[in-house]
Enzyme design. Structure first.
Site, mmCIF file in Angstrom:
data_model
loop_
_atom_site.group_PDB
_atom_site.id
_atom_site.type_symbol
_atom_site.label_atom_id
_atom_site.label_comp_id
_atom_site.label_asym_id
_atom_site.label_seq_id
_atom_site.Cartn_x
_atom_site.Cartn_y
_atom_site.Cartn_z
ATOM 1 N N TYR A 130 38.184 40.578 46.966
ATOM 2 C CA TYR A 130 38.251 41.722 46.057
ATOM 3 C C TYR A 130 36.933 42.490 46.129
ATOM 4 O O TYR A 130 35.858 41.924 45.949
ATOM 5 C CB TYR A 130 38.497 41.271 44.620
ATOM 6 C CG TYR A 130 38.873 42.454 43.746
ATOM 7 C CD1 TYR A 130 40.203 42.782 43.527
ATOM 8 C CD2 TYR A 130 37.897 43.281 43.206
ATOM 9 C CE1 TYR A 130 40.554 43.887 42.780
ATOM 10 C CE2 TYR A 130 38.236 44.389 42.459
ATOM 11 C CZ TYR A 130 39.571 44.697 42.245
ATOM 12 O OH TYR A 130 39.911 45.803 41.515
ATOM 13 N N GLN A 191 46.780 43.923 39.731
ATOM 14 C CA GLN A 191 47.904 44.032 40.658
ATOM 15 C C GLN A 191 47.502 43.637 42.082
ATOM 16 O O GLN A 191 48.288 43.034 42.818
ATOM 17 C CB GLN A 191 48.535 45.432 40.621
ATOM 18 C CG GLN A 191 47.617 46.599 40.972
ATOM 19 C CD GLN A 191 46.831 47.128 39.770
ATOM 20 O OE1 GLN A 191 46.654 46.425 38.767
ATOM 21 N NE2 GLN A 191 46.343 48.359 39.857
ATOM 22 N N ASN A 214 36.124 43.587 37.518
ATOM 23 C CA ASN A 214 36.014 43.816 36.072
ATOM 24 C C ASN A 214 36.805 42.762 35.284
ATOM 25 O O ASN A 214 37.276 41.774 35.849
ATOM 26 C CB ASN A 214 36.472 45.245 35.736
ATOM 27 C CG ASN A 214 37.942 45.470 36.083
ATOM 28 O OD1 ASN A 214 38.706 44.522 36.274
ATOM 29 N ND2 ASN A 214 38.337 46.721 36.165
ATOM 30 N N SER A 237 24.068 39.725 35.864
ATOM 31 C CA SER A 237 22.995 39.226 36.717
ATOM 32 C C SER A 237 21.743 38.870 35.912
ATOM 33 O O SER A 237 21.534 39.372 34.807
ATOM 34 C CB SER A 237 22.671 40.290 37.754
ATOM 35 O OG SER A 237 21.935 39.737 38.804
ATOM 36 N N GLN A 259 16.769 43.695 38.521
ATOM 37 C CA GLN A 259 17.945 43.112 37.871
ATOM 38 C C GLN A 259 18.432 43.997 36.731
ATOM 39 O O GLN A 259 19.620 44.231 36.569
ATOM 40 C CB GLN A 259 17.642 41.715 37.284
ATOM 41 C CG GLN A 259 17.497 40.628 38.319
ATOM 42 C CD GLN A 259 18.626 40.615 39.312
ATOM 43 O OE1 GLN A 259 19.778 40.431 38.940
ATOM 44 N NE2 GLN A 259 18.317 40.829 40.582
ATOM 45 N N HIS A 262 21.001 46.756 37.196
ATOM 46 C CA HIS A 262 22.391 46.455 37.562
ATOM 47 C C HIS A 262 23.355 46.815 36.442
ATOM 48 O O HIS A 262 24.455 47.304 36.684
ATOM 49 C CB HIS A 262 22.558 44.962 37.854
ATOM 50 C CG HIS A 262 22.381 44.614 39.294
ATOM 51 N ND1 HIS A 262 23.222 45.069 40.266
ATOM 52 C CD2 HIS A 262 21.461 43.852 39.935
ATOM 53 C CE1 HIS A 262 22.834 44.602 41.439
ATOM 54 N NE2 HIS A 262 21.762 43.875 41.271
ATOM 55 N N GLU A 327 19.933 32.420 37.742
ATOM 56 C CA GLU A 327 20.626 32.830 38.964
ATOM 57 C C GLU A 327 19.585 33.097 40.076
ATOM 58 O O GLU A 327 19.685 32.556 41.164
ATOM 59 C CB GLU A 327 21.430 34.109 38.677
ATOM 60 C CG GLU A 327 22.219 34.618 39.861
ATOM 61 C CD GLU A 327 22.793 36.014 39.607
ATOM 62 O OE1 GLU A 327 22.395 36.664 38.611
ATOM 63 O OE2 GLU A 327 23.632 36.456 40.412
ATOM 64 N N HIS A 328 18.612 33.953 39.771
ATOM 65 C CA HIS A 328 17.521 34.261 40.712
ATOM 66 C C HIS A 328 16.202 33.790 40.109
ATOM 67 O O HIS A 328 15.915 34.112 38.954
ATOM 68 C CB HIS A 328 17.397 35.769 40.941
ATOM 69 C CG HIS A 328 18.643 36.427 41.421
ATOM 70 N ND1 HIS A 328 19.461 37.146 40.574
ATOM 71 C CD2 HIS A 328 19.211 36.493 42.651
ATOM 72 C CE1 HIS A 328 20.487 37.628 41.284
ATOM 73 N NE2 HIS A 328 20.368 37.242 42.531
ATOM 74 N N ASP A 361 19.159 40.155 48.055
ATOM 75 C CA ASP A 361 20.399 40.885 47.781
ATOM 76 C C ASP A 361 21.002 41.464 49.049
ATOM 77 O O ASP A 361 22.205 41.689 49.127
ATOM 78 C CB ASP A 361 20.131 42.047 46.804
ATOM 79 C CG ASP A 361 19.972 41.558 45.377
ATOM 80 O OD1 ASP A 361 20.472 40.457 45.079
ATOM 81 O OD2 ASP A 361 19.360 42.276 44.579
ATOM 82 N N GLU A 415 47.025 -2.809 37.627
ATOM 83 C CA GLU A 415 47.431 -1.504 37.102
ATOM 84 C C GLU A 415 48.950 -1.413 36.939
ATOM 85 O O GLU A 415 49.477 -0.324 36.674
ATOM 86 C CB GLU A 415 46.899 -0.377 38.002
ATOM 87 C CG GLU A 415 45.366 -0.335 38.025
ATOM 88 C CD GLU A 415 44.797 0.848 38.794
ATOM 89 O OE1 GLU A 415 45.574 1.604 39.427
ATOM 90 O OE2 GLU A 415 43.557 1.027 38.754
ATOM 91 N N HIS A 420 52.929 -0.263 44.932
ATOM 92 C CA HIS A 420 51.652 -0.176 45.647
ATOM 93 C C HIS A 420 51.305 -1.533 46.253
ATOM 94 O O HIS A 420 50.959 -1.634 47.435
ATOM 95 C CB HIS A 420 50.525 0.231 44.683
ATOM 96 C CG HIS A 420 50.516 1.678 44.292
ATOM 97 N ND1 HIS A 420 51.491 2.246 43.523
ATOM 98 C CD2 HIS A 420 49.629 2.673 44.559
ATOM 99 C CE1 HIS A 420 51.208 3.530 43.328
ATOM 100 N NE2 HIS A 420 50.080 3.814 43.952
#
Lengths: 436, 436
Positions: A130, A191, A214, A237, A259, A262, A327-328, A361, A415, A420
């Site tokens: 995506y 969709q 999104n 971020s 950052q 963003h 994250e960074h 990045d 068990e 088995h």
């Protein structure tokens, strides 16, 4: 103004805990709408996708025009400047070289009882990526998602990218071509995720879907998880910079702002062992905010979620960093390599003052899809591993079964799983009768 | 009666597609109840967990008795027979040896521009393992979940196991001890998952939760995902056996039944190139079903979801197997190793007639937590990799930044992320002025 705090403050623990727990994102609850869209695409296929695209993207397509033709991609690529093309190609080559080293190895061995054991890695057959449309339509994200898939050996890689009013970023198409993407569809939203997961008359289903989106896309990915694999659901971020006073405050300010620009929900934190340096960086941020193109966004992020934390020493910095699990993480200190080796939870570490996070990045080589919201405590950035899966292998000989089969039978009995145990016992009986 | 079909039948494709798409499990929708339980545990901690345990497990606990004491575990372990203990220890040793080979390696290298790149793996700090209570309280599952975590280096491993009416399986406690589990709590359900994810006064929060459970546990794991990591949500068990006529029909029947006896929703499929052999296996299944302890469960599974498929040759068998993407695949054919190498999608392969699948459930070494419901197309069984995460590392030199920084700046501009570009440009400007 960002928050200023010091580990020497009496209320530090309280304030730091509040900072850690701050909810930066209010995801709208779109789950019900998304469920309907997915059901519609499952029921009506192309027809549903085309109607929803007309509705949300104001774009009239047919099954034949859903997919970008080779001629259209050629034409878009021809529009890209030589400089941009060179930059994308350099980035792709570096990302490819880094990820090629991630390919896991098969293994096979025979153990002391004569059992042959091992595993084999195989690529996911088909993956879908995506790519957001509009402002956040980043060619770098195409490279970061598509190249690991292709390095892994994914045979069929399809991109979906919404093109509201028919507008597409030519760099996205060029990045897809450079990365070796096989199919590009001009559809988006829930969709598009449904079409990738369940297939339509025109779009064959894939086995794994990755890439940012999104709230609708995120909800759709959660819903199709299980039918297909998905990557992580990324949050806003974040960057944590640990810097001593021997840094240029303006460089650190720009790293924090890269950052903050963003997203209003992004978070930039500086930890320093020198309070005056922290003040200098904050002033440099304010100065840069006067002229920055995205100063509105970056300003909101910095004022609402930014923080400057003064510590007594770098031991404290390491502890706080692991609690943040950023994250960074940028380490701009005298002995940054040693500091890096002491960090346990971080998506990506950028070591030394000559390694601005922006390098990662685009062009460093490591992936820029990284765990957010403290999830570096338990997850990793996107990699080749997301596009391969492991099959374990076992082969017993009669001797191996004789050696370890009785224990399996015993455990099966404990068990209460009789069949088995019998499946082992029937074979052991044959051996005991002298057969093989 | 199971379904019999042949690739030579005119309606084969239809029937096979229907078999693939059969919905074997109706998960009750408990999401709303689970959301309330999680909110209650977050709000009231121990008090909520204790109330819910009293309600669902008919067990009155206090914060002090929520956790099994060392003395209680000692006493339970002392009840286990020497034979069962030996079997568990052999299983643990073999599982440990297999998983030790899965530890991924760190990497670091310097590339042609002088950039030092790499990654480092670190263990998850704390993990929680859900162990079902009652009938499905399997010591083998404790080993299969706990050992990979401990091999990965997880520092703190907590188990939650419901003990309805106070009843606990001593083998579960012994398995936990053998595996090196640090804490065992006698709680279960969504409340136990919430306690692990968010913590209570008594239970410290963990970073990752694994292990099987009922619909409430599965829904709770889905809900806490993001706050913590989770493993896959497992569906009913499956086996596909590919066997030629040179097999003992009774052995193959027992292998099919060893899945069918798990659960009425389990699925056992035989693919053979000899229709008469398929009939012989079906007869052997019927015969074993007359006396099997769990014949009621196994019979329902076999009648509703079992299938015997005749193929023209083993090429067809490979194709069908990859479409099924089975959790367990048993290959009982003349050249089973070659056949195994041609399979793309399977959780685990058991090669040759001396390797009944039950060996893999207990003692072979590979993990028995495997992808179900065709998810072997995109996911792998549980492994050490589920308990580690990767931090990527980058270090630029001034020369490296000079070499690749301009391309990063260019790409940042193309994405309208000015601060990203400036963070590189500020450093390049210093270099251009001759500084480092």
């Amino acid at each position: 103004m960002p928050q200023f705090m010091s580990t020497a403050d009496a209320d530090f623990e309280n304030r730091f805990t509040t900072l850690l727990g701050a909810k930066r994102e209010d995801s709208p609850d779109v789950d019900h709408v998304v469920a309907e869209i997915i059901a519609d695409v499952r029921a009506r296929g192309d027809a549903a996708v085309l109607e929803l695209t007309a509705k949300f993207d104001r774009l009239t397509l047919t099954p034949a025009t859903m997919r970008f033709s080779t001629a259209e991609i050629d034409a878009a690529c021809a529009k890209v400047s030589a400089e941009d093309k060179d930059a994308l190609e350099l980035a792709a080559a570096r990302i490819r070289a880094y990820h090629a080293r991630q390919m896991p190895e098969d293994a096979q061995w025979t153990d002391e009882v004569g059992a042959t054991l091992g595993w084999r890695w195989t690529p996911v057959s088909a993956a879908g990526l995506y790519v957001p449309g509009g402002l956040a339509s980043y060619p770098s994200s195409v490279l970061m998602n598509a190249i690991p898939a292709k390095v892994a050996g994914v045979d069929r890689l399809a991109i979906v990218v919404p093109t509201p009013d028919g507008v597409v970023n030519p760099l996205v198409l060029l990045a897809a071509r450079i990365a070796g993407v096989d199919e590009i569809y001009r559809i988006g939203g829930a969709q598009a995720v449904a079409a990738l997961a369940y297939g339509t008359e025109t779009i064959a289903p894939v086995d794994k879907i990755t890439g940012p989106g999104n709230a609708f896309v995120a909800a759709a990915k959660r819903r199709v998880f299980g039918k297909v694999g998905i990557d992580m659901i990324a949050g806003p971020s974040e960057i944590l910079v640990i810097a001593d006073k021997d840094n240029n405050p303006d460089w650190i300010a720009l790293d924090l702002l890269s950052q903050a620009e963003h997203d209003e929900s992004a978070q930039s934190i500086l930890i320093t062992d020198d309070a005056a340096f922290g003040q200098a960086v904050a002033q440099a941020v304010d100065k840069r905010l006067e002229t920055l193109e995205r100063r509105a966004i970056a300003g909101v992020s910095w004022r609402n979620f930014g923080a400057v934390i003064t510590v007594q020493d770098m031991d404290q910095a390491v502890d706080l960093s692991d609690r943040i699990a950023p994250e960074h993480l940028e380490l701009c200190t005298a002995d940054a390599d040693t500091l890096a080796s002491r960090i346990t939870h971080a998506g990506a570490i950028f070591i030394g003052g000559w390694t601005p996070e922006a390098i990662g990045d685009y062009i460093g080589g490591p992936n820029h899809v990284l765990p957010t919201a403290r999830s570096a405590r338990f997850s990793s950035g996107l990699s080749v591993m997301d596009f391969v899966k492991r099959t374990t292998l076992s082969r017993m000989t009669p001797e191996a079964l004789a050696a370890i089969g009785p224990a399996a039978e015993r455990l099966a009995q404990s068990e209460s799983l009789q069949a088995h145990g019998l499946s082992v016992r029937a074979r052991l009986d044959r051996l005991n009768r002298g057969g093989t």
